[in-house]
Design a protein around this motif. Structure first.
Motif, PDB file in Angstrom:
ATOM      1  N   MET A  61      22.607  40.100  42.476  1.00 14.51           N
ATOM      2  CA  MET A  61      23.873  39.190  42.215  1.00 14.51           C
ATOM      3  C   MET A  61      23.982  37.971  42.944  1.00 14.51           C
ATOM      4  O   MET A  61      24.480  36.577  42.811  1.00 14.51           O
ATOM      5  CB  MET A  61      25.398  40.136  42.837  1.00 14.51           C
ATOM      6  CG  MET A  61      26.013  41.437  42.238  1.00 14.51           C
ATOM      7  SD  MET A  61      27.287  41.854  42.209  1.00 14.51           S
ATOM      8  CE  MET A  61      27.039  42.720  43.881  1.00 14.51           C
ATOM      9  N   ARG A 118      36.227  33.249  39.465  1.00 13.46           N
ATOM     10  CA  ARG A 118      36.102  34.977  39.746  1.00 13.46           C
ATOM     11  C   ARG A 118      34.466  35.093  40.130  1.00 13.46           C
ATOM     12  O   ARG A 118      34.278  36.333  40.715  1.00 13.46           O
ATOM     13  CB  ARG A 118      35.274  35.531  37.649  1.00 13.46           C
ATOM     14  CG  ARG A 118      36.822  35.788  37.507  1.00 13.46           C
ATOM     15  CD  ARG A 118      36.718  36.964  36.325  1.00 13.46           C
ATOM     16  NE  ARG A 118      36.405  36.050  34.980  1.00 13.46           N
ATOM     17  CZ  ARG A 118      36.972  35.383  34.761  1.00 13.46           C
ATOM     18  NH1 ARG A 118      37.976  35.743  34.168  1.00 13.46           N
ATOM     19  NH2 ARG A 118      36.265  35.014  32.614  1.00 13.46           N
ATOM     20  N   GLN A 119      33.335  34.094  39.901  1.00 12.70           N
ATOM     21  CA  GLN A 119      31.970  34.340  40.913  1.00 12.70           C
ATOM     22  C   GLN A 119      32.392  34.212  41.921  1.00 12.70           C
ATOM     23  O   GLN A 119      31.256  34.249  42.556  1.00 12.70           O
ATOM     24  CB  GLN A 119      30.831  33.058  38.922  1.00 12.70           C
ATOM     25  CG  GLN A 119      30.498  33.993  38.071  1.00 12.70           C
ATOM     26  CD  GLN A 119      29.430  32.768  37.389  1.00 12.70           C
ATOM     27  OE1 GLN A 119      30.741  31.756  37.318  1.00 12.70           O
ATOM     28  NE2 GLN A 119      28.937  32.826  36.622  1.00 12.70           N
ATOM     29  N   THR A 169      35.824  51.762  41.774  1.00  8.88           N
ATOM     30  CA  THR A 169      36.095  50.526  41.856  1.00  8.88           C
ATOM     31  C   THR A 169      37.065  49.966  43.523  1.00  8.88           C
ATOM     32  O   THR A 169      36.301  49.434  44.442  1.00  8.88           O
ATOM     33  CB  THR A 169      37.026  49.215  41.198  1.00  8.88           C
ATOM     34  OG1 THR A 169      35.727  49.612  39.693  1.00  8.88           O
ATOM     35  CG2 THR A 169      37.153  47.949  41.218  1.00  8.88           C
ATOM     36  N   ARG A 181      34.508  52.189  46.130  1.00  6.43           N
ATOM     37  CA  ARG A 181      33.123  51.115  46.274  1.00  6.43           C
ATOM     38  C   ARG A 181      33.507  49.945  47.078  1.00  6.43           C
ATOM     39  O   ARG A 181      32.876  49.102  47.734  1.00  6.43           O
ATOM     40  CB  ARG A 181      32.615  50.169  45.341  1.00  6.43           C
ATOM     41  CG  ARG A 181      31.645  49.552  45.040  1.00  6.43           C
ATOM     42  CD  ARG A 181      30.940  49.101  43.753  1.00  6.43           C
ATOM     43  NE  ARG A 181      32.207  48.249  42.752  1.00  6.43           N
ATOM     44  CZ  ARG A 181      32.841  46.964  42.837  1.00  6.43           C
ATOM     45  NH1 ARG A 181      32.032  46.303  43.996  1.00  6.43           N
ATOM     46  NH2 ARG A 181      33.634  46.390  41.703  1.00  6.43           N
ATOM     47  N   ALA A 182      34.937  49.208  47.233  1.00 10.98           N
ATOM     48  CA  ALA A 182      34.915  47.963  47.665  1.00 10.98           C
ATOM     49  C   ALA A 182      35.131  48.604  48.888  1.00 10.98           C
ATOM     50  O   ALA A 182      35.288  46.991  49.673  1.00 10.98           O
ATOM     51  CB  ALA A 182      36.450  47.286  46.243  1.00 10.98           C
ATOM     52  N   SER A 224      32.395  48.659  50.769  1.00 11.69           N
ATOM     53  CA  SER A 224      31.822  47.740  51.074  1.00 11.69           C
ATOM     54  C   SER A 224      32.571  46.892  51.942  1.00 11.69           C
ATOM     55  O   SER A 224      31.939  46.154  53.082  1.00 11.69           O
ATOM     56  CB  SER A 224      31.657  46.347  49.468  1.00 11.69           C
ATOM     57  OG  SER A 224      30.650  47.255  49.407  1.00 11.69           O
ATOM     58  N   ILE A 245      35.623  41.456  46.466  1.00 15.47           N
ATOM     59  CA  ILE A 245      34.463  42.013  46.033  1.00 15.47           C
ATOM     60  C   ILE A 245      34.211  42.988  45.149  1.00 15.47           C
ATOM     61  O   ILE A 245      33.950  43.045  43.600  1.00 15.47           O
ATOM     62  CB  ILE A 245      33.942  42.054  47.441  1.00 15.47           C
ATOM     63  CG1 ILE A 245      33.881  42.897  47.625  1.00 15.47           C
ATOM     64  CG2 ILE A 245      33.463  41.516  48.617  1.00 15.47           C
ATOM     65  CD1 ILE A 245      33.433  44.512  48.932  1.00 15.47           C
ATOM     66  N   LYS A 250      33.470  41.515  41.921  1.00 18.07           N
ATOM     67  CA  LYS A 250      31.655  41.664  41.873  1.00 18.07           C
ATOM     68  C   LYS A 250      31.862  40.087  41.377  1.00 18.07           C
ATOM     69  O   LYS A 250      30.602  39.541  40.549  1.00 18.07           O
ATOM     70  CB  LYS A 250      31.444  42.497  40.180  1.00 18.07           C
ATOM     71  CG  LYS A 250      31.339  43.704  40.913  1.00 18.07           C
ATOM     72  CD  LYS A 250      30.671  44.710  39.315  1.00 18.07           C
ATOM     73  CE  LYS A 250      30.670  46.092  39.479  1.00 18.07           C
ATOM     74  NZ  LYS A 250      29.947  47.012  38.654  1.00 18.07           N
ATOM     75  N   GLN A 272      29.342  36.365  42.563  1.00 20.18           N
ATOM     76  CA  GLN A 272      28.162  35.597  43.313  1.00 20.18           C
ATOM     77  C   GLN A 272      27.856  35.420  45.183  1.00 20.18           C
ATOM     78  O   GLN A 272      26.761  35.572  45.285  1.00 20.18           O
ATOM     79  CB  GLN A 272      27.185  35.185  42.120  1.00 20.18           C
ATOM     80  CG  GLN A 272      27.213  35.932  40.723  1.00 20.18           C
ATOM     81  CD  GLN A 272      27.179  35.366  39.550  1.00 20.18           C
ATOM     82  OE1 GLN A 272      27.441  34.049  39.985  1.00 20.18           O
ATOM     83  NE2 GLN A 272      26.665  35.688  38.756  1.00 20.18           N
ATOM     84  N   ASP A 319      23.934  41.345  49.903  1.00 21.04           N
ATOM     85  CA  ASP A 319      24.543  40.844  48.504  1.00 21.04           C
ATOM     86  C   ASP A 319      25.124  40.398  48.250  1.00 21.04           C
ATOM     87  O   ASP A 319      24.742  40.058  46.925  1.00 21.04           O
ATOM     88  CB  ASP A 319      25.028  43.268  47.695  1.00 21.04           C
ATOM     89  CG  ASP A 319      24.883  43.881  48.002  1.00 21.04           C
ATOM     90  OD1 ASP A 319      23.838  44.128  47.527  1.00 21.04           O
ATOM     91  OD2 ASP A 319      25.527  44.547  48.817  1.00 21.04           O
ATOM     92  N   TYR A 320      25.632  39.490  48.873  1.00 24.41           N
ATOM     93  CA  TYR A 320      26.328  38.180  48.756  1.00 24.41           C
ATOM     94  C   TYR A 320      25.871  36.885  49.228  1.00 24.41           C
ATOM     95  O   TYR A 320      24.904  36.801  50.030  1.00 24.41           O
ATOM     96  CB  TYR A 320      27.752  38.157  48.752  1.00 24.41           C
ATOM     97  CG  TYR A 320      28.442  39.457  47.906  1.00 24.41           C
ATOM     98  CD1 TYR A 320      28.495  39.411  47.082  1.00 24.41           C
ATOM     99  CD2 TYR A 320      28.128  40.531  48.708  1.00 24.41           C
ATOM    100  CE1 TYR A 320      29.795  40.766  46.149  1.00 24.41           C
ATOM    101  CE2 TYR A 320      29.030  41.593  48.486  1.00 24.41           C
ATOM    102  CZ  TYR A 320      29.563  41.373  47.107  1.00 24.41           C
ATOM    103  OH  TYR A 320      29.881  42.941  46.201  1.00 24.41           O
TER     104      TYR A 320
END
Length: 259
Positions: A1, A85-86, A125, A128-129, A132, A164, A167, A169, A198-199
């Motif tokens: 990502m 969003r990104q 979600t 997961r978030a 994380s 996050i 999702k 980037q 991941d980021y």
């Protein structure tokens, strides 16, 4: 990502006032880049240009290029909402939505984007978030309680989980520990170190020790005088910036001679 960011000849304005001038830098994917420098030198202003939050202020605009994997975020036809969003953002003070539960806070960004999500996907979600953000084990038995009832450090991790969950980037952090106690600060720093797998992470901090601990690269910003635009003085690997910077102004700031 994670994505690479390339900034070229960026000038940042508030109306006619040039706030930050001539920034050129690259931010590497899956890394932490820290912005340091005295108050008022444009660190946070520049940070907000990376996800087009700067232009939310009336009259604010930029000249130059901010490209993510070669795509200019300010190019014709680019939707600023899609950019945000990104490129997620975590602010100086924890700001969970006070009327929402912990779980609702995590899902807020997804629902604001008008995305339909099944209960099973929503549950996945949230877990997961929060996992994380290193918060799941602390809150998994009270997901329906208000997010505002958490401690300051937990609220900030909840805000990171919210960022996050959609999702992104890139993750931008504007002094995320300035309002936190030392134990909570350490928890956020440990989390940043884990998230960079991941980021792409960019963090503004006034805490030089924090920059040295968490970042791979450090950028020093400064301004010559009040009313003058802030400028990027230098950017390099963090050990180099803190041990043998090229510019005298960087060494003076790091050694505490000003700022």
């Amino acid at each position: 990502m994670a994505q690479r960011i390339d900034v070229k000849d960026l000038n940042i304005y508030y109306g006619d006032f040039l706030a930050v001038a001539g920034v050129e830098m690259s931010v590497e994917p899956r890394s932490v880049t820290a912005f340091i420098g005295p108050s008022g030198c444009g660190k946070s202003t520049f940070l907000r240009t990376l996800n087009r939050m700067h232009e939310v202020i009336p009259g604010a605009h930029v000249e130059g290029t901010v490209a993510m994997d070669g795509v200019d975020l300010y190019g014709a036809g680019i939707d600023p909402v899609a950019v945000r969003r990104q490129v997620g953002m975590v602010f100086q003070r924890p700001n969970p939505f006070p009327t929402m539960s912990i779980a609702e806070n995590v899902l807020a960004g997804i629902k604001l984007n008008n995305k339909r999500i099944s209960k099973s996907d929503a549950d996945e979600t949230v877990e997961r978030a929060l996992t994380s953000a290193n918060l799941w084990n602390e809150v998994k038995d009270r997901l329906n309680r208000p997010g505002s009832g958490l401690s300051g450090g937990q609220q900030q991790r909840l805000c990171i989980a919210r960022a996050i969950a959609v999702k992104p980037q890139v993750l931008l952090m504007d002094e995320p520990c300035s309002a936190l106690d030392p134990i909570s600060t350490l928890a956020i720093e440990d989390l940043v170190s884990e998230l960079k797998a991941d980021y792409t992470i960019v963090i503004v901090t006034h805490n030089m020790q924090q920059a040295a601990r968490v970042s791979d690269r450090t950028a020093f910003f400064n301004l010559k005088a009040t009313g003058q635009p802030g400028r990027l003085v230098e950017i390099d690997d963090t050990p180099t910036i803190f041990s043998s910077p090229r510019e005298q102004a960087t060494e003076d700031y790091i050694s505490g001679r000003f700022g």
